[in-house]
Design a protein around this motif. Structure first.
Motif, PDB file in Angstrom:
ATOM      1  N   PRO A   1       6.895  -1.702  -7.305  1.00 36.17           N
ATOM      2  CA  PRO A   1       5.921  -0.820  -7.958  1.00 36.17           C
ATOM      3  C   PRO A   1       6.562   0.366  -8.676  1.00 36.17           C
ATOM      4  CG  PRO A   1       5.124  -1.460  -5.786  1.00 36.17           C
ATOM      5  CD  PRO A   1       6.538  -1.959  -5.893  1.00 36.17           C
ATOM      6  N   GLU A   2       7.760   0.746  -8.271  1.00 37.66           N
ATOM      7  CA  GLU A   2       8.445   1.856  -8.939  1.00 37.66           C
ATOM      8  C   GLU A   2       8.723   1.576 -10.411  1.00 37.66           C
ATOM      9  OE1 GLU A   2       8.863   2.073  -4.663  1.00 37.66           O
ATOM     10  OE2 GLU A   2       9.370   0.487  -6.082  1.00 37.66           O
ATOM     11  N   GLU A   3       8.709   0.310 -10.798  1.00 39.14           N
ATOM     12  CA  GLU A   3       8.938  -0.056 -12.194  1.00 39.14           C
ATOM     13  C   GLU A   3       7.741   0.280 -13.081  1.00 39.14           C
ATOM     14  OE1 GLU A   3      12.165  -1.749 -13.263  1.00 39.14           O
ATOM     15  OE2 GLU A   3      12.318  -0.441 -11.514  1.00 39.14           O
ATOM     16  N   ILE A   4       6.607   0.608 -12.485  1.00 41.34           N
ATOM     17  CA  ILE A   4       5.415   0.950 -13.264  1.00 41.34           C
ATOM     18  C   ILE A   4       5.686   2.134 -14.186  1.00 41.34           C
ATOM     19  CG2 ILE A   4       3.060   1.860 -13.075  1.00 41.34           C
ATOM     20  CD1 ILE A   4       2.714   0.120 -10.589  1.00 41.34           C
TER      21      ILE A   4
ATOM     22  N   VAL B   1       3.919   5.773  -5.660  1.00 35.80           N
ATOM     23  CA  VAL B   1       3.945   5.684  -7.120  1.00 35.80           C
ATOM     24  C   VAL B   1       2.773   6.450  -7.725  1.00 35.80           C
ATOM     25  CG1 VAL B   1       3.692   4.093  -9.070  1.00 35.80           C
ATOM     26  CG2 VAL B   1       5.225   3.513  -7.188  1.00 35.80           C
ATOM     27  N   ALA B   2       1.600   6.328  -7.131  1.00 30.51           N
ATOM     28  CA  ALA B   2       0.414   7.036  -7.646  1.00 30.51           C
ATOM     29  C   ALA B   2       0.606   8.544  -7.592  1.00 30.51           C
ATOM     30  CB  ALA B   2      -0.820   6.614  -6.854  1.00 30.51           C
TER      31      ALA B   2
ATOM     32  N   LEU C   1       0.145  -6.492 -11.481  1.00 28.01           N
ATOM     33  CA  LEU C   1       1.252  -6.481 -10.531  1.00 28.01           C
ATOM     34  C   LEU C   1       0.986  -7.531  -9.463  1.00 28.01           C
ATOM     35  CD1 LEU C   1       3.837  -4.988  -9.396  1.00 28.01           C
ATOM     36  CD2 LEU C   1       2.235  -3.580  -8.081  1.00 28.01           C
ATOM     37  N   ASP C   2       1.985  -8.353  -9.159  1.00 28.19           N
ATOM     38  CA  ASP C   2       1.851  -9.304  -8.063  1.00 28.19           C
ATOM     39  C   ASP C   2       1.952  -8.579  -6.734  1.00 28.19           C
ATOM     40  OD1 ASP C   2       1.466 -11.551  -9.602  1.00 28.19           O
ATOM     41  OD2 ASP C   2       3.594 -12.051  -9.725  1.00 28.19           O
ATOM     42  N   ALA C   3       1.349  -9.173  -5.708  1.00 29.20           N
ATOM     43  CA  ALA C   3       1.316  -8.532  -4.389  1.00 29.20           C
ATOM     44  C   ALA C   3       2.548  -8.819  -3.551  1.00 29.20           C
ATOM     45  CB  ALA C   3       0.072  -8.993  -3.633  1.00 29.20           C
ATOM     46  N   ASP C   4       3.478  -9.643  -4.047  1.00 30.11           N
ATOM     47  CA  ASP C   4       4.612 -10.059  -3.219  1.00 30.11           C
ATOM     48  C   ASP C   4       5.789  -9.089  -3.248  1.00 30.11           C
ATOM     49  OD1 ASP C   4       5.615 -10.464  -5.764  1.00 30.11           O
ATOM     50  OD2 ASP C   4       5.515 -12.651  -5.650  1.00 30.11           O
TER      51      ASP C   4
ATOM     52  N   HIS D   1       0.829  -1.207   0.000  1.00 31.78           N
ATOM     53  CA  HIS D   1       0.000   0.000   0.000  1.00 31.78           C
ATOM     54  C   HIS D   1       0.864   1.257   0.000  1.00 31.78           C
ATOM     55  CE1 HIS D   1      -3.328  -2.571   0.489  1.00 31.78           C
ATOM     56  NE2 HIS D   1      -3.333  -2.663   1.788  1.00 31.78           N
ATOM     57  N   GLU D   2       1.860   1.275   0.864  1.00 30.11           N
ATOM     58  CA  GLU D   2       2.715   2.461   0.997  1.00 30.11           C
ATOM     59  C   GLU D   2       3.464   2.759  -0.289  1.00 30.11           C
ATOM     60  OE1 GLU D   2       5.148   1.542   4.306  1.00 30.11           O
ATOM     61  OE2 GLU D   2       3.569   1.848   5.815  1.00 30.11           O
ATOM     62  N   GLN D   3       4.025   1.712  -0.911  1.00 25.04           N
ATOM     63  CA  GLN D   3       4.778   1.931  -2.145  1.00 25.04           C
ATOM     64  C   GLN D   3       3.866   2.352  -3.284  1.00 25.04           C
ATOM     65  OE1 GLN D   3       7.764  -0.998  -3.181  1.00 25.04           O
ATOM     66  NE2 GLN D   3       7.984  -1.646  -1.041  1.00 25.04           N
TER      67      GLN D   3
END
Length: 332
Positions: free
Chosen positions: A106-109, A28-29, A98-101, A22-24
């Protein structure tokens, strides 16, 4: 009204890592909204988790109902069914899985979004340095080569779910009613301009992989039998070759008996040949059974998954136990 970017996250028993996720994602958002003027929505699909995942997702939804939606299955239907359920809920022109693990940061988005804006409608990803066990890495690469030779689907790293899809691809995928499928390959078939990029890969933040060796084998069976008839064609060719070879062997043995005489020394050789033929026959029956079984599952037309609850809109307005035409639209 469509948002700019939809992020679909399937999960199963990932409670230990959801807070960090959630935090990451929130960071990113914010970056995407500031740098690329993209409104972001996050769609979590819980695939029948037995831990505290649903409670954590519900809390996240209550905190940010404007950007968060949660689809909750009534049981475990598999990662790809969860992704398809998430696709049904997306509104964005760009959809990312995106996988949740957190093995794919997420920065790769950002990289995927930048590539999509170059005009591509499907962007796959290749892990730079896989942080998996040696046997999984070797097995995955071997299956990738086998799958590409059979299906003619050019996906370098099929096990990596960090991928981006255009709205045109998502709309076509949503029209499909396949019971057994492999989402990246299905989307690749529909894309007009696919490409791949290299992304970073990290160790799993918490928990353990939900894919056993058996699950990986079943997944590759779904991929190869769902997108190609080559296995059946290869088996047909093998059957013709073995038939010709066995006929030649019968002629050879007959001539040997006429000109040399009967011998008992070749009994074990004949047994070996017979056992080999029986093994090939059993393998062929199993292969045909895989195709027939998939046809049987498809013609029964049972729901691919059942949605128990959808948390969306304002808290307290979530949809539970969908019925009638609306329910059929979601689960089929």
């Amino acid at each position: 009204m469509k948002t700019g970017l939809s992020i679909v996250i399937p999960l199963y028993n990932e409670a230990r890592g959801l807070t960090a996720l959630h935090e990451q994602l929130a960071a990113v958002a914010r970056d995407l909204a500031d740098s690329r003027a993209l409104a972001v929505e996050v769609i979590y699909v819980d695939d029948g988790s037995r831990d505290n995942s649903v409670a954590i997702l519900a809390e996240q939804y209550r905190k940010r109902p404007d950007v968060t939606r949660v689809v909750i299955f009534n049981g475990n239907y598999g990662q790809h069914m969860a992704i398809l359920a998430g696709f049904e809920q997306t509104r964005g022109e760009i959809v990312i899985t995106l996988d949740a693990d957190l093995q794919n940061p997420p920065e790769e988005i950002h990289k995927l979004v930048a590539k999509m804006r170059e005009g591509y409608d499907y962007v796959g990803s290749i892990r730079r340095k896989r942080q998996d066990s040696a046997w999984r890495t070797v097995a995955s690469k071997a299956m990738n080569r086998l799958r590409e030779s059979i299906t003619n689907i050019h996906i370098t790293d099929q096990g990596n779910m960090l991928r981006a899809y255009g709205r045109n691809v998502i709309d076509l995928v949503n029209q499909c009613g396949e019971v057994n499928t492999f989402v990246p390959a299905l989307a690749y078939k529909f894309s007009r301009r696919p490409t791949e990029i290299i992304v970073e890969h990290a160790e799993r933040a918490a928990g353990e992989s939900k894919y056993s060796l058996y699950s990986l084998i079943r997944l590759n069976f779904d991929l190869m039998t769902g997108f190609s008839l080559v296995p059946l064609q290869l088996f047909s060719l093998m059957g013709m070759v073995l038939s010709l070879a066995s006929a030649a062997l019968v002629v050879l043995l007959l001539l040997r008996r006429l000109f040399v005489g009967a011998e008992a020394d070749g009994v074990f050789t004949l047994f070996a040949i017979a056992f080999f033929f029986m093994g090939v026959i059993l393998f062929g029956i199993g292969l045909v059974g895989e195709y027939v079984g998939r046809i049987y599952q498809q013609v029964r037309a049972r729901p691919r998954y059942v949605v128990q609850t959808i948390l969306q809109g304002m808290p307290g307005q979530e949809t539970s136990e969908l019925d009638g035409a609306e329910k059929r639209k979601v689960v089929r």
